[in-house]
Design a protein around this motif. Structure first.
Motif, PDB file in Angstrom:
ATOM      1  N   ARG A   1      28.760  57.672  49.212  1.00  0.00           N
ATOM      2  CA  ARG A   1      30.102  57.467  48.810  1.00  0.00           C
ATOM      3  C   ARG A   1      30.666  56.093  49.495  1.00  0.00           C
ATOM      4  O   ARG A   1      31.306  55.441  48.947  1.00  0.00           O
ATOM      5  N   TYR A   2      30.361  56.042  50.982  1.00  0.00           N
ATOM      6  CA  TYR A   2      30.786  54.933  51.607  1.00  0.00           C
ATOM      7  C   TYR A   2      30.445  53.497  50.851  1.00  0.00           C
ATOM      8  O   TYR A   2      31.142  52.545  50.554  1.00  0.00           O
ATOM      9  N   ASN A   3      29.109  53.613  50.544  1.00  0.00           N
ATOM     10  CA  ASN A   3      28.592  52.512  50.028  1.00  0.00           C
ATOM     11  C   ASN A   3      29.208  51.960  48.595  1.00  0.00           C
ATOM     12  O   ASN A   3      29.555  50.803  48.332  1.00  0.00           O
ATOM     13  N   ARG A   4      29.260  52.833  47.849  1.00  0.00           N
ATOM     14  CA  ARG A   4      29.902  52.606  46.521  1.00  0.00           C
ATOM     15  C   ARG A   4      31.402  52.052  46.622  1.00  0.00           C
ATOM     16  O   ARG A   4      31.934  51.255  46.024  1.00  0.00           O
ATOM     17  N   GLY A   5      32.276  52.787  47.674  1.00  0.00           N
ATOM     18  CA  GLY A   5      33.540  52.087  48.000  1.00  0.00           C
ATOM     19  C   GLY A   5      33.466  50.840  48.366  1.00  0.00           C
ATOM     20  O   GLY A   5      34.125  49.784  47.903  1.00  0.00           O
ATOM     21  N   VAL A   6      32.516  50.536  49.426  1.00  0.00           N
ATOM     22  CA  VAL A   6      32.362  48.975  49.596  1.00  0.00           C
ATOM     23  C   VAL A   6      32.081  48.042  48.424  1.00  0.00           C
ATOM     24  O   VAL A   6      32.768  46.977  48.612  1.00  0.00           O
ATOM     25  N   ARG A   7      31.141  48.488  47.812  1.00  0.00           N
ATOM     26  CA  ARG A   7      30.819  47.748  46.555  1.00  0.00           C
ATOM     27  C   ARG A   7      32.030  47.280  45.732  1.00  0.00           C
ATOM     28  O   ARG A   7      32.370  46.273  45.025  1.00  0.00           O
ATOM     29  N   VAL A   8      33.011  48.569  45.517  1.00  0.00           N
ATOM     30  CA  VAL A   8      34.270  48.140  44.496  1.00  0.00           C
ATOM     31  C   VAL A   8      35.173  47.446  45.101  1.00  0.00           C
ATOM     32  O   VAL A   8      35.584  46.415  44.609  1.00  0.00           O
ATOM     33  N   LEU A   9      35.419  47.494  46.549  1.00  0.00           N
ATOM     34  CA  LEU A   9      36.173  46.515  47.129  1.00  0.00           C
ATOM     35  C   LEU A   9      35.657  45.298  47.140  1.00  0.00           C
ATOM     36  O   LEU A   9      36.807  44.298  47.015  1.00  0.00           O
ATOM     37  N   THR A  10      34.426  44.887  47.329  1.00  0.00           N
ATOM     38  CA  THR A  10      33.918  43.545  47.396  1.00  0.00           C
ATOM     39  C   THR A  10      34.038  43.065  45.951  1.00  0.00           C
ATOM     40  O   THR A  10      34.492  41.638  45.941  1.00  0.00           O
TER      41      THR A  10
ATOM     42  N   GLU B   1      39.493  50.726  35.889  1.00  0.00           N
ATOM     43  CA  GLU B   1      38.295  51.279  35.136  1.00  0.00           C
ATOM     44  C   GLU B   1      37.195  50.412  35.237  1.00  0.00           C
ATOM     45  O   GLU B   1      36.112  51.081  35.257  1.00  0.00           O
ATOM     46  N   ARG B   2      37.418  49.347  34.721  1.00  0.00           N
ATOM     47  CA  ARG B   2      36.425  48.251  34.579  1.00  0.00           C
ATOM     48  C   ARG B   2      35.502  47.866  35.801  1.00  0.00           C
ATOM     49  O   ARG B   2      34.438  47.682  35.930  1.00  0.00           O
ATOM     50  N   LEU B   3      36.365  47.852  36.830  1.00  0.00           N
ATOM     51  CA  LEU B   3      36.092  47.416  38.193  1.00  0.00           C
ATOM     52  C   LEU B   3      35.010  48.562  38.463  1.00  0.00           C
ATOM     53  O   LEU B   3      34.068  48.514  39.285  1.00  0.00           O
ATOM     54  N   VAL B   4      35.493  49.909  38.724  1.00  0.00           N
ATOM     55  CA  VAL B   4      34.749  50.775  38.919  1.00  0.00           C
ATOM     56  C   VAL B   4      33.477  51.320  38.282  1.00  0.00           C
ATOM     57  O   VAL B   4      32.371  51.335  38.771  1.00  0.00           O
TER      58      VAL B   4
ATOM     59  N   GLY C   1      28.245  52.531  40.038  1.00  0.00           N
ATOM     60  CA  GLY C   1      27.367  53.336  39.547  1.00  0.00           C
ATOM     61  C   GLY C   1      28.067  54.267  38.832  1.00  0.00           C
ATOM     62  O   GLY C   1      28.679  54.026  37.882  1.00  0.00           O
ATOM     63  N   ASP C   2      27.716  55.736  39.021  1.00  0.00           N
ATOM     64  CA  ASP C   2      28.152  56.630  37.994  1.00  0.00           C
ATOM     65  C   ASP C   2      29.464  57.636  38.572  1.00  0.00           C
ATOM     66  O   ASP C   2      29.809  58.450  38.100  1.00  0.00           O
ATOM     67  N   MET C   3      30.136  56.934  39.700  1.00  0.00           N
ATOM     68  CA  MET C   3      31.314  57.571  40.299  1.00  0.00           C
ATOM     69  C   MET C   3      32.506  57.499  39.165  1.00  0.00           C
ATOM     70  O   MET C   3      32.530  56.274  38.693  1.00  0.00           O
ATOM     71  N   SER C   4      33.202  58.407  38.941  1.00  0.00           N
ATOM     72  CA  SER C   4      34.360  58.333  37.932  1.00  0.00           C
ATOM     73  C   SER C   4      35.477  57.608  38.510  1.00  0.00           C
ATOM     74  O   SER C   4      35.673  57.236  39.521  1.00  0.00           O
ATOM     75  N   ASN C   5      36.246  56.799  37.418  1.00  0.00           N
ATOM     76  CA  ASN C   5      37.487  56.217  37.806  1.00  0.00           C
ATOM     77  C   ASN C   5      38.535  57.049  38.702  1.00  0.00           C
ATOM     78  O   ASN C   5      39.033  56.467  39.907  1.00  0.00           O
ATOM     79  N   PHE C   6      38.744  58.142  38.310  1.00  0.00           N
ATOM     80  CA  PHE C   6      39.616  59.039  38.887  1.00  0.00           C
ATOM     81  C   PHE C   6      39.085  59.490  40.418  1.00  0.00           C
ATOM     82  O   PHE C   6      40.059  59.453  41.517  1.00  0.00           O
ATOM     83  N   ALA C   7      37.907  59.660  40.444  1.00  0.00           N
ATOM     84  CA  ALA C   7      37.423  60.009  41.785  1.00  0.00           C
ATOM     85  C   ALA C   7      37.663  58.700  42.875  1.00  0.00           C
ATOM     86  O   ALA C   7      37.646  58.945  43.946  1.00  0.00           O
TER      87      ALA C   7
ATOM     88  N   LEU D   1      45.732  47.499  48.908  1.00  0.00           N
ATOM     89  CA  LEU D   1      46.277  47.406  50.058  1.00  0.00           C
ATOM     90  C   LEU D   1      45.821  46.821  51.581  1.00  0.00           C
ATOM     91  O   LEU D   1      46.383  46.361  52.275  1.00  0.00           O
ATOM     92  N   SER D   2      44.631  47.054  51.286  1.00  0.00           N
ATOM     93  CA  SER D   2      43.601  46.683  52.695  1.00  0.00           C
ATOM     94  C   SER D   2      42.176  45.853  52.152  1.00  0.00           C
ATOM     95  O   SER D   2      41.847  46.455  51.054  1.00  0.00           O
ATOM     96  N   GLN D   3      41.929  45.009  52.900  1.00  0.00           N
ATOM     97  CA  GLN D   3      40.693  44.161  52.507  1.00  0.00           C
ATOM     98  C   GLN D   3      39.535  44.809  53.212  1.00  0.00           C
ATOM     99  O   GLN D   3      38.531  44.260  53.356  1.00  0.00           O
ATOM    100  N   VAL D   4      39.810  45.987  53.926  1.00  0.00           N
ATOM    101  CA  VAL D   4      38.736  46.795  54.641  1.00  0.00           C
ATOM    102  C   VAL D   4      38.715  48.113  54.249  1.00  0.00           C
ATOM    103  O   VAL D   4      39.339  48.783  54.116  1.00  0.00           O
ATOM    104  N   TYR D   5      37.299  48.464  54.053  1.00  0.00           N
ATOM    105  CA  TYR D   5      36.956  50.002  53.595  1.00  0.00           C
ATOM    106  C   TYR D   5      36.396  50.558  54.811  1.00  0.00           C
ATOM    107  O   TYR D   5      35.372  50.459  55.186  1.00  0.00           O
TER     108      TYR D   5
END
Length: 276
Positions: free
Chosen positions: A83-92, A121-124, A129-135, A158-162
């Motif tokens: 979950r952490y890695n997915r969030g970092v990829r989205v932020l990047t 939606e497109r970013l996520v 990967g397969d994590m939903s937009n809402f999640a 709001l922040s550039q740090v995940y």
């Protein structure tokens, strides 16, 4: 074990023990983890050296019984970093992918939640990967990285740090991700015979600072380090094949830079005791 190695490992283990004590982990559980890690490393090193990996061989090296080794060889350590890695990829992606950056300012754009182009939606879909937009939205809101606009139609960064803020479990998971990277760098530098192959490993510290100056130093470090990491991040993004399909080359490597701030009281008497 020689004196220098013993002192180094004592300091590492003592720091880890503070976390285990706070989490209520018994010594027996810690000992079992140490045995598991040692067996795993011996297996990997024997295989890397082209040697035959047997339970008897591993037992002879580790000092464990053949029965203990046989049981440990059937087990696998688990990781909880997905979950952490997915969030970092989205932020990047939000920071560097032109589709999600405001062309006029070069800053991450406020994204409409839905849409086939330039939307959250497109970013996520592209980076998580397969994590939903809402999640993903709820996760990023929970750690205060994003917020929704008043009408709920758009999402603002709001922040550039995940970085997990409220969930101690996720922070502990980062312990298992970040500390091994630092130790592997030190291990590489200990064993490398080529001075040109040494990995960058530096720190700066002073041990007679008044408490009153630390808030200013923390703010200084946070600002300048963040700017440096953003530059490194932009370079890595351009050269990573997940972000740029045109990148050519062989193998699959992970590389990066970690910066951490530390402060602690100096206990001269205890340091001297363990150095005797």
């Amino acid at each position: 074990m020689d004196k220098t190695l013993r002192l180094a490992f004592y300091r590492i283990i003592k720091t880890l023990m503070r976390i285990l004590y706070r989490k209520g982990v018994a010594l027996g559980d810690f000992t079992q983890l140490v045995k598991q890690a040692y067996v795993d490393v011996v297996e990997q090193e024997l295989a890397r050296g082209g040697e035959r990996v047997t339970t008897s061989r591993v037992a002879a090296i580790t000092g464990l019984t053949r029965k203990d080794v046989a049981v440990l060889r059937e087990r696998e350590a688990t990781e909880t970093s997905q979950r952490y890695n997915r969030g970092v990829r989205v932020l990047t992606g939000w920071l560097h992918d032109a589709e999600f950056v405001d062309a006029s300012t070069g800053q991450p754009a406020i994204l409409p939640f839905r849409g086939e182009q330039g939307s959250f939606e497109r970013l996520v879909q592209r980076y998580s990967g397969d994590m939903s937009n809402f999640a993903m939205l709820e996760e990023m809101k929970r750690i205060q990285v994003v917020r929704e606009t008043l009408d709920g139609s758009s999402v603002e960064l709001l922040s550039q740090v995940y970085l997990p803020q409220g969930d101690e479990g996720e922070k502990v998971a980062l312990l298992g991700l970040d500390v091994p990277l630092l130790i592997s760098t030190i291990d590489h530098n200990l064993t490398s015979r080529n001075p040109q192959d040494l990995r960058y490993q530096r720190k700066v510290s002073y041990d007679n600072l008044p408490i009153e100056v630390l808030p200013e130093f923390r703010e200084f470090v946070q600002h300048d380090s963040q700017q440096l990491l953003l530059r490194f991040n932009a370079w890595l993004y351009r050269h990573d094949r997940d972000s740029n399909a045109d990148i050519k080359g062989t193998g699959r490597m992970q590389a990066g830079v970690g910066i951490y701030y530390f402060e602690q009281p100096v206990d001269v008497e205890k340091d001297a005791k363990h150095e005797d």
